[in-house]
Write an enzyme that holds these catalytic residues in place. Structure first.
Site, short mmCIF file in Angstrom:
data_model
loop_
_atom_site.label_atom_id
_atom_site.label_comp_id
_atom_site.label_asym_id
_atom_site.label_seq_id
_atom_site.Cartn_x
_atom_site.Cartn_y
_atom_site.Cartn_z
N HIS A 67 0.90 -1.23 -0.01
CA HIS A 67 0.11 -0.17 0.16
C HIS A 67 0.82 1.18 0.01
O HIS A 67 1.92 1.11 0.62
CB HIS A 67 -1.02 0.04 1.41
CG HIS A 67 -1.96 1.00 1.47
ND1 HIS A 67 -1.56 2.37 1.91
CD2 HIS A 67 -3.16 0.74 1.30
CE1 HIS A 67 -2.81 2.95 1.82
NE2 HIS A 67 -3.90 1.99 1.46
N ASP A 112 2.90 -4.43 7.72
CA ASP A 112 1.71 -3.78 7.53
C ASP A 112 0.42 -4.84 7.63
O ASP A 112 0.38 -5.63 6.85
CB ASP A 112 1.58 -2.95 6.26
CG ASP A 112 0.37 -2.25 6.11
OD1 ASP A 112 -0.54 -2.69 6.74
OD2 ASP A 112 0.06 -1.69 4.96
N GLN A 148 -4.80 -5.24 6.73
CA GLN A 148 -5.74 -6.20 6.10
C GLN A 148 -5.68 -7.65 6.86
O GLN A 148 -6.30 -8.43 6.40
CB GLN A 148 -5.49 -6.38 4.48
CG GLN A 148 -5.78 -4.87 3.78
CD GLN A 148 -7.05 -4.42 3.90
OE1 GLN A 148 -8.02 -5.16 4.06
NE2 GLN A 148 -7.07 -3.13 3.58
N LYS A 182 -10.82 -0.60 10.20
CA LYS A 182 -11.02 -1.64 9.42
C LYS A 182 -11.36 -3.11 10.41
O LYS A 182 -11.43 -4.04 9.85
CB LYS A 182 -9.78 -2.04 8.80
CG LYS A 182 -9.42 -1.09 7.70
CD LYS A 182 -8.25 -1.56 7.10
CE LYS A 182 -7.31 -0.20 6.13
NZ LYS A 182 -8.29 0.28 4.98
N CYS A 231 -4.81 2.42 -3.64
CA CYS A 231 -3.72 2.95 -3.06
C CYS A 231 -2.36 1.99 -3.14
O CYS A 231 -1.60 1.93 -2.25
CB CYS A 231 -3.62 3.29 -1.55
SG CYS A 231 -4.86 4.68 -0.94
#
Ligand code: PLP
Length: 417
Positions: A134, A211, A214, A237, A375
């Protein structure tokens, strides 16, 4: 071929209907149709339990934290720290002080770039990232590389959207100082083999930032088992509020780092000659933190843990499999991202229709998907598409909603036939 009639819906592994009753927003109609919310990778919805917790905090517990001896401030402080404790357990961090409240994944990564990168990465040093990242795990490192004269090295992917691990390993040399990699791709859904990647980097003395934006909402994350140095994710999220997220960092890394932001609460003492910084995590939490949002995030992880992350992952996989099988049989529909290990993200293109038109027509049917580059422009460049449409599932989605999506795409195709 009318695939939605030829493919049997799998038996539910999970009572999504009961869960849906917790989410007031899912009762909405959009354009006269029941809302089918499939934009969860961008932001998920909030259950009543989290909304109630925010209201209770604002109506009976709010004051600033850490600064007063009065009762409300003590309550707000202890609720804020209780939220930190919940987050610690949610990701199985060894210690509470390893959890720093930030405004989200982007802020967490920037914290590591400023706090770790600017201190320990210099001219000629190399940072390994991946094609899948991202922008929030590219741009901060690019800024650092420009400032310091360091170099970015990028792990390529195959046509399925899987990282080429041989190539990753070949990128290491004596100048490698840092690895940043996403756990799950927001554009393609690929679940990366981060455990193996972390072990490889550590064998060469290189720290790794994950990261997890997700991943944390969709699977059990155990930072001790992964052995990552840093893990970042966002509350919004994960059924929590916007404006909150966390950075997990190993205590020994956080101790070595310089603060990112200066101000109140991150100090032990200040004179014009010298400031002594606070201990972790407070060294990285300058100013009034997002108290309500942190407490709301604590309620969100309680809610998710109550359902069980394994049950959530199983249900979402069933949705993904059901949608994938159907989409694969649709002429003119191409799935972008076909990794063997995927999370509940389905990116696709429809021949002859711009993704924005796909999104607009689906919206007329009440179906919310995201369209654009997500993104992740390097991913779009790799797959030679300007943009995709992306359906992303959460545990409150149903097989009937997958059917609605497939029917919606057929409608799009008919309009453009
Ligand atoms: N990383 C990934 C993989 C994401 O999907 C996102 C958001 O879509 C981010 C980082 C940025 O998250 P935020 O905007 O909450 O900081």
């Amino acid at each position: 071929m009318n695939t939605s009639q030829t493919i049997l819906r799998p038996a539910p592994v999970f009572d999504a209907q009961r869960i849906r009753a917790d989410f007031p927003i899912l009762k909405l109609e959009i354009n006269g149709k029941p809302l089918v919310y499939l934009d969860n990778a961008a932001s998920s919805q909030m259950p009543q339990q989290v909304i109630d917790r925010l209201v209770r905090y604002q109506t009976t517990q709010h004051a600033n934290v850490n600064r007063a001896v009065h009762t409300l401030s003590e309550i707000a402080t202890s609720e804020f720290e209780a939220a930190r404790h919940k987050l610690q357990h949610f990701i199985n961090a060894r210690e509470e002080r390893e959890v720093i409240f930030t405004s989200g994944t982007t802020d967490s990564i920037n914290l590591v770039m400023h706090g770790y990168g600017r201190k320990f990465i210099g001219a000629g040093d190399e940072i390994i990232l991946t094609t899948l990242e991202h922008h929030s795990n590219i741009v901060p490192w690019q800024m650092l590389a420009e400032e310091k004269g360091a170099k970015l090295r990028v792990v390529p992917v195959n046509d399925a959207g899987e990282l080429l691990i041989d190539e990753y390993e070949k990128l290491f040399n004596e100048r490698t100082r840092f690895v940043g990699v996403m756990h799950v791709s927001n554009a393609l859904g690929t679940i990366n083999p981060i455990r193996q990647m972390i072990a490889f980097a550590h064998a060469r003395g290189v720290p790794v930032l994950i990261d997890g934006a997700q991943a944390a909402p969709h699977m059990q994350v155990d930072v001790q088992d992964l052995d990552c140095d840093f893990y970042a994710f966002s509350g919004h999220k994960l059924c929590g509020p916007t404006g909150i997220g966390i950075l997990y960092g190993k205590a020994e890394q956080l101790e070595r780092m310089q603060p990112f932001k200066g101000g109140g609460d991150m100090i032990l003492s200040v004179t014009f000659e010298k400031t002594i910084y606070n201990t972790i995590p407070y060294k990285f939490e300058a100013g009034t933190p997002p108290i309500a949002a942190a407490i709301g995030l604590g309620a969100a992880v309680d809610y998710l843990s109550g359902i069980g992350m394994d049950a959530i992952a199983a249900h979402e996989h069933a949705l993904l499999d059901y949608a994938t099988v159907q989409m694969k049989q649709m002429p003119g529909v191409r799935i972008i991202g076909t990794a063997r290990h995927k999370s509940a993200v389905l990116s696709f293109t429809v021949d002859g229709v711009h993704p924005h038109d796909v999104g607009t027509l689906l919206n007329q049917e009440g179906i919310a998907v995201r369209t654009g580059h997500h993104c992740a422009q390097p991913v779009m460049q790799r797959f030679r598409v300007p943009a995709t449409s992306r359906a992303s599932f959460a545990f409150y989605n149903t097989m009937a909603e997958v059917d609605a999506l497939i029917a919606g795409i057929r409608t799009v195709q008919k309009v453009f036939a």
